[in-house]
Write an enzyme that holds these catalytic residues in place. Structure first.
Site, short mmCIF file in Angstrom:
data_model
loop_
_atom_site.label_atom_id
_atom_site.label_comp_id
_atom_site.label_asym_id
_atom_site.label_seq_id
_atom_site.Cartn_x
_atom_site.Cartn_y
_atom_site.Cartn_z
NE ARG B 16 -62.74 -3.41 84.93
CZ ARG B 16 -63.64 -2.66 84.58
NH1 ARG B 16 -64.49 -2.24 85.88
NH2 ARG B 16 -64.27 -2.43 83.41
CG ASP B 17 -66.95 -4.79 83.12
OD1 ASP B 17 -67.50 -4.65 84.34
OD2 ASP B 17 -67.63 -4.83 82.06
CG HIS B 207 -67.35 -3.19 77.34
ND1 HIS B 207 -66.02 -3.55 78.07
CD2 HIS B 207 -68.35 -3.15 78.22
CE1 HIS B 207 -66.52 -3.89 79.18
NE2 HIS B 207 -67.91 -3.84 79.38
CG HIS B 209 -72.43 -5.28 79.70
ND1 HIS B 209 -72.06 -5.59 81.12
CD2 HIS B 209 -71.07 -4.99 79.56
CE1 HIS B 209 -71.07 -5.32 81.76
NE2 HIS B 209 -70.40 -4.59 80.60
CB CYS B 240 -76.78 -6.11 84.93
SG CYS B 240 -77.35 -4.56 84.69
CG ASN B 249 -68.27 -7.82 80.73
OD1 ASN B 249 -68.37 -8.01 81.87
ND2 ASN B 249 -68.17 -6.81 79.94
#
Lengths: 306, 306
Positions: B16-17, B207, B209, B240, B249
């Site tokens: 997803r991300d 979470h 990055h 990003c 991530n």
């Protein structure tokens, strides 16, 4: 948190450890890189190594590079040497900050300088005497301190044994090198703790590679122990000879960006350093692994779309 | 050291991300990726998001992906939703683990979902009620928790205000997202500490990055506080949107490699995960930023030359 040092001293190793692991670049570019680094607020720069040109062609022009560098009086420049011949060359060139590197793992030491670790250690007192006799300091860099690309795990006792032999030989300071990024924070805490117990007065620096992404985590673990002396390479130059495409040294601008945000001073101007990182990336001709070079400092914002 | 948790729970957010910030890949590849991840020992996978296809075309096939995923009973699959419409779609698709994301900074929230942070918070009780009424849990992910690409610094008070409103609205758990890698360890320590003081019983995940290289350092800082719930993306997928070429991530295999070496269990088979990371890199068609994917696990050795 309160244990973090107020200030850390960074040694820039891009011109030596970084460039040693890149395709050779022109002599003039090396000089420009060192000169530019010396204007960023960095106070220590590892400029060259005096090694056999067949072993490391990237450093074959060490004498010329050093003779043409625009010396900044506020900067201490150091040279790495593998043996007595290199040390004599470094002294003759006028260096007073010398580093000798010995691998904790035999196989790595043999690959590097064709000697066992014990043989290198046996030669150390003579090197120290020679350096001190010329008014120079000698630092022992213990490479493969957290693991060896050939042997795998390196027992902590062996690293401590090398360090102890260095102290007995009279070296002025010690640096542990994580040559292929095998350290993790708990390993850093253990080895630093044991080393300080054994040699509480010995200046100790750490040299991390980001080969497996743990470079800044390891540095943070060391900061929490009060370690305030670290190596780093502008743009994260260098790569890893054992893993094509992997990262090399931790990037100086990533270190500066992180620790300054944590209230730990480096004396380095991050914007000026990022300009040099761009220059370094241009010189080596490929994208460097530094994330701060890609993303910019924390303070960089973008305009919203509406 | 003794404060490190014995075990951490990782949520894999690559599908997803990660993929949301890559060029779109075929539906079949997404399904293969999720299925492969579900066989690595990972116990939580963020599978899709239900967002408007014009806003995020990468997730336009969420229903089809989810309908064809080979469900592993040992894995909890979650879906991210931006609003009531998305939440209803996720419930209709059969998800019982839902996440709603609200940015701590107004500008980022407006760019994402065309509402102020306060407007999103006002809608939260209804979403929670709807989720709970269908037997689902709702997690609040607070993005830009350590900084905003548009506004720069985001005051901690504002993040705590968003978290407090989430708690008041009845969310089941909270995750702080470092959307563009602006966190550093001291900031992590402060925000986690203040959040726990305010909401000691609330499950809290983080979470990170790696946009500025600090991802694993931040994770280590959180581990020392006993945080045991982290997001990560296989191969470090995602990049990003605000910094071309920067990392996304933190890479799941970098997390597994580091924390397992520190004696913290993840339940994940690193070799199996590395196979999936290679697959993910092939799907997105460019070199992924994962260092462990490049260098291999710590245990990888090379033969000496002689």
């Amino acid at each position: 948190m309160s244990d973090l040092p107020k200030r850390v001293s960074l040694r820039e190793v891009g011109p030596r450890d970084g460039l040693q692991n890149e395709d050779p670049i022109p002599t003039a570019a090396k000089i420009d890189l060192i000169d530019a680094l010396s204007e960023t607020g960095l106070r220590r720069i590892e400029a060259v190594s005096f090694v056999h040109p067949r072993a490391i062609p990237q450093m074959a022009d060490a004498d010329e590079v050093w003779s043409k560098v625009r010396r900044n009086d506020a900067v201490r420049y150091s040279a790495l040497v593998p043996n007595r011949r290199g040390l004599e060359r470094a002294l003759a060139a006028g260096f007073t900050d010398l580093e000798v590197v010995i691998s904790a793992s035999d196989t790595h030491n043999r690959e590097n300088i064709n000697r066992s670790t014990a043989e290198s250690l046996d030669a150390l007192p003579e090197l120290t005497e020679l350096a001190h006799g010329s008014g120079a300091t000698l630092q022992l860099i213990v490479s493969t301190a957290w693991g060896c690309p050939y042997e795998g795990e390196v027992p902590e006792e062996r690293v401590l044994w090398v360090a102890g032999r260095g102290v007995a030989a009279g070296v002025d300071s010690l640096v542990y090198g994580d040559t292929t990024g095998m350290a993790t924070p708990t390993r850093v805490v253990r080895l630093v703790g044991e080393t300080r117990s054994a040699h509480p007065e010995l200046p100790l620096g750490l040299h991390f590679h980001n080969t497996r992404g743990t470079g800044l985590a390891n540095l943070y673990a060391a900061l929490q122990l009060g370690v305030d002396d670290f190596d780093a390479a502008v743009a994260g130059l260098g790569g890893c000879p054992y893993a094509p495409g992997a990262s090399g040294n931790i990037a100086t601008e990533e270190v500066v960006s992180m620790v300054e945000d944590m209230g730990v001073e480096t004396g380095v101007d991050l914007d000026a350093l990022l300009d040099v990182a761009e220059m370094a990336e241009r010189f080596v001709g490929h994208a460097a692994p530094s994330q701060v070079l890609r993303a910019g400092p924390r303070s960089r914002t973008v305009p919203p779309s509406s």
